[in-house]
Design a protein around this motif. Structure first.
Motif: not given
Length: 227
Positions: A164-193
């Motif tokens: 959903k996040y990627m589709v509504v922002n279609h056409g924009l380049v979304l970094s892994k860090a941005t995706i982690l923040d927006k989908v998993w949340g700022y307190d997520f401690g996992g890896q970008e992979n």
């Protein structure tokens, strides 16, 4: 789709011509609109008006847009689109780090601003949208369901939020860090992979073997390209 009259937009800019142009255009589109000519007035108006979207000029005398942005983000859930006459990367980064959701440089297209407003509503206020058609995708946030070309995708809760996040922002380049923040949340401690793992799974469910829908932008992230 949402009803524009349900959406409240606050415009904060010290240029009367900008205020008049945007308020007239947005009211003609059906939105509720309030304006403010300086930062302090904008903060006070936001507390009274409780806008969904704030269109915020950066360069204002006294309290500038950066300070207003920080204060508004502390008040509550509001989508902030910053306007600036500057086009420097550092200025954009500063605004985004303070919580701005989008950025446009003056002069800008009113139609592009409308598209960005609609993207922010889809992204931050999906409960006001019902089900939304975006290219071949239909997103029903109430049912947590995404259809692709009339086919319901079998998605986990995280896959749903990511697609959903990627589709509504279609056409924009979304970094892994941005995706982690927006989908998993700022307190997520996992890896970008972990983003790679979920994108791979979603591609399989979309049968996107050639990566034509979800493109990998080397060294930058991912971009959804719609037909």
């Amino acid at each position: 789709m949402y009803q524009p009259e349900e959406i409240r937009i606050l415009i904060v800019d010290d240029e009367p011509s900008i205020l008049k142009f945007l308020s007239l255009g947005l009211r003609n589109e059906g939105y509720q609109v309030m304006t403010a000519e300086d930062g302090l007035s904008g903060v006070n108006a936001a507390q009274e008006f409780e806008p969904h979207i704030v269109i915020l000029d950066v360069m204002m005398p006294g309290m500038d847009g950066y300070e207003v942005c920080k204060l508004l983000k502390d008040i509550g859930n509001v989508a902030i689109i910053m306007l600036t006459a500057k086009d420097e990367v550092e200025d954009r980064v500063k605004g985004l780090n303070l919580g701005a959701d989008d950025y446009m440089s003056k002069p800008f297209s009113f139609q592009e601003l409308l598209a960005r407003i609609q993207a922010r509503i889809r992204n931050q206020f999906p409960h006001m949208m019902g089900d939304v058609q975006v290219g071949p995708f239909r997103i029903d946030d109430r049912r947590k369901e995404i259809r692709y070309e009339q086919r319901v995708l079998s998605l986990s809760a995280t896959e749903y939020e990511l697609l959903k996040y990627m589709v509504v922002n279609h056409g924009l380049v979304l970094s892994k860090a941005t995706i982690l923040d927006k989908v998993w949340g700022y307190d997520f401690g996992g890896q970008e992979n972990i983003v790679e793992v979920y994108v791979r799974s979603i591609r399989e469910k979309l049968e996107d073997r050639e990566h034509q829908l979800i493109r990998t932008i080397r060294g930058a992230g991912y971009r959804v390209d719609l037909p």
